[in-house]
Design an enzyme around this catalytic site. Sequence first.
Site, PDB file in Angstrom:
ATOM      1  N   ASP A 289       0.813  -1.220   0.000  1.00 33.37           N
ATOM      2  CA  ASP A 289       0.000   0.000   0.000  1.00 33.37           C
ATOM      3  C   ASP A 289       0.847   1.272   0.000  1.00 33.37           C
ATOM      4  O   ASP A 289       2.030   1.256   0.372  1.00 33.37           O
ATOM      5  CB  ASP A 289      -0.888   0.037   1.250  1.00 33.37           C
ATOM      6  CG  ASP A 289      -2.034  -0.959   1.184  1.00 33.37           C
ATOM      7  OD1 ASP A 289      -2.028  -1.808   0.274  1.00 33.37           O
ATOM      8  OD2 ASP A 289      -2.921  -0.886   2.046  1.00 33.37           O
ATOM      9  N   ASP A 290       0.212   2.363  -0.386  1.00 37.35           N
ATOM     10  CA  ASP A 290       0.690   3.750  -0.204  1.00 37.35           C
ATOM     11  C   ASP A 290       1.754   4.206  -1.192  1.00 37.35           C
ATOM     12  O   ASP A 290       2.222   5.344  -1.098  1.00 37.35           O
ATOM     13  CB  ASP A 290       1.202   3.990   1.219  1.00 37.35           C
ATOM     14  CG  ASP A 290       0.108   3.853   2.262  1.00 37.35           C
ATOM     15  OD1 ASP A 290      -1.057   3.667   1.870  1.00 37.35           O
ATOM     16  OD2 ASP A 290       0.414   3.913   3.461  1.00 37.35           O
ATOM     17  N   HIS A 340      -6.025   2.941  -4.090  1.00 33.15           N
ATOM     18  CA  HIS A 340      -6.010   3.120  -2.630  1.00 33.15           C
ATOM     19  C   HIS A 340      -6.474   4.518  -2.245  1.00 33.15           C
ATOM     20  O   HIS A 340      -6.143   4.995  -1.171  1.00 33.15           O
ATOM     21  CB  HIS A 340      -4.598   2.844  -2.103  1.00 33.15           C
ATOM     22  CG  HIS A 340      -4.519   2.613  -0.621  1.00 33.15           C
ATOM     23  ND1 HIS A 340      -5.450   1.884   0.085  1.00 33.15           N
ATOM     24  CD2 HIS A 340      -3.593   3.021   0.303  1.00 33.15           C
ATOM     25  CE1 HIS A 340      -5.104   1.844   1.367  1.00 33.15           C
ATOM     26  NE2 HIS A 340      -3.987   2.535   1.524  1.00 33.15           N
ATOM     27  N   HIS A 344      -5.423   9.167   0.790  1.00 35.35           N
ATOM     28  CA  HIS A 344      -5.429   8.371   2.026  1.00 35.35           C
ATOM     29  C   HIS A 344      -6.267   8.981   3.152  1.00 35.35           C
ATOM     30  O   HIS A 344      -5.864   8.970   4.315  1.00 35.35           O
ATOM     31  CB  HIS A 344      -3.995   8.173   2.527  1.00 35.35           C
ATOM     32  CG  HIS A 344      -3.806   6.892   3.290  1.00 35.35           C
ATOM     33  ND1 HIS A 344      -4.187   6.742   4.611  1.00 35.35           N
ATOM     34  CD2 HIS A 344      -3.266   5.697   2.942  1.00 35.35           C
ATOM     35  CE1 HIS A 344      -3.881   5.521   5.032  1.00 35.35           C
ATOM     36  NE2 HIS A 344      -3.331   4.868   4.036  1.00 35.35           N
ATOM     37  N   HIS A 434       3.644  -2.301   3.063  1.00 32.57           N
ATOM     38  CA  HIS A 434       3.710  -0.962   2.482  1.00 32.57           C
ATOM     39  C   HIS A 434       5.054  -0.770   1.781  1.00 32.57           C
ATOM     40  O   HIS A 434       6.104  -0.948   2.418  1.00 32.57           O
ATOM     41  CB  HIS A 434       3.546   0.109   3.565  1.00 32.57           C
ATOM     42  CG  HIS A 434       2.234   0.016   4.297  1.00 32.57           C
ATOM     43  ND1 HIS A 434       2.004  -0.928   5.274  1.00 32.57           N
ATOM     44  CD2 HIS A 434       1.085   0.738   4.176  1.00 32.57           C
ATOM     45  CE1 HIS A 434       0.766  -0.775   5.735  1.00 32.57           C
ATOM     46  NE2 HIS A 434       0.191   0.226   5.083  1.00 32.57           N
TER      47      HIS A 434
END
Length: 479
Positions: A289-290, A340, A344, A434
């Site tokens: 993620d991210d 995603h 965020h 991540h």
Amino acid sequence: MNKRKKTRWPVWLVGFIVLAGGILGINLMVQNVLAGNHSVTENVEVSPSAYPGLNIETRTKNTKHYILSISNVLSNSKEINTPIQTWVNDQEKKFLAQVGTGAKTLQGDHRAELNITVDTNKINDHLYSLVFTSYQITTGGANGQSIIKSFNIDTAENKILNLSDIMTYDKAAVNHIMSIVKEELKKQKNVHSYVFEAELQKSIKNPSGWKWSIGNGVFTLYFNKYEIAAGAAGTVQVNIPLKSLHSYLKKDLTKKWNITYENNDEPKGKRPTQPPLDPKGKYVALTFDDGPHPKVTPRVLKTLKEYNAKATFFMLGVQVEYYPDMAKKVAEAGHEIGNHSKSHPNLANMSLSEVRKQIKESSDRIEDATGEKPTLFRPPYGAMNGSVKKVTKEQKTPIILWSVDSLDWKSRNAQAVNKEVAKNIRSGSIVLMHDIHASTADALPQMLKSLKKQGYQFVTVSQLLSLNESKGNGPYYNR
């Protein structure tokens, strides 16, 4: 003539010093790697930013009382970085102070939230407009406050531009702009009825307090919630055509702020269809993620390639905007790319229109960079509401969560990450990691080596879901 007598060190003493120094150096290096303080040195390519001279860092935190996500732009200039960092730090400091005061009133899922995101407008290779939005919720419920702050920067001259650098704003100019703003607000039917005339006059007549950006043929003014209108109007944005300000712009502005448009005629193809999985196989879906991250993602890709492993990367739109080449390399390596959100935020606190904007803008940026529209969605923090489910169903992007949390975001330690995964892994697991933490890249070689030895095969989330012929919207944790 007297000759100086040379000092002779005993051979055993010299050997002891060399040996001790070597052992000490090795121990320090090992301790630093295990602690996640330094990345293992590798010859990996660092992905360049789409905005020369600028990079972006997105930092997230998830605690009992609050969550935060902060995207911060960094240049190579202290003169530019300092005021931006000061503003960002001030927003975080005030937020944490309020959370500390009201923490006892927060219950259940009603945690405080800070989400700082940035819209970047590239004028040319050294002139940019950065428009930050700080969204905060510091009490229970979903009534947040948005604050806008703009920075117009020149990376060639290492400076933040003032309004006086681009235009003359005497009384005549201010009155002219006032009339244009009023006309533009009339066109915004959802805003115009809420505008307070007196507050608008007060704000426009104070040019030193303007929040502005320039580019794409317009001069834009931004107003915070309640600044010129009732709260129902939210934050307000007014675009003024540059040609209507011609008389007040500096003479060299047109040349200096030249706008170029790049035409990318590369054909957009679809990813080759993956072969079906053996239902009796032992599979695990690694997810990241991210990202993408200019330094960490290349290291992750390198390890995945060494083990012939495929993974799923849930990317943030704001990161893809800055590092489109890195996003494209992930896709070209045969990995799956999921959405995603753009910046965020906690989508569970957002309206349907806000959720749709977060998902769609991120999806568009991913498609522009990779040529492929993401077919999966992972909500930040795993938080969702009816709006998230509605939009993802519209977009046909199933909601993907996880069954194994590596806690890499918490430990920032390679050894701890591997221990957490090893303790909870089983066939069909979806593992959360991540690709923005160096310690995660440090952990990956040992993780893949161990899992491969146990007979696991590394597949994408879509491949894993295909074993159960899953066709609904989810959310999915594992098969």
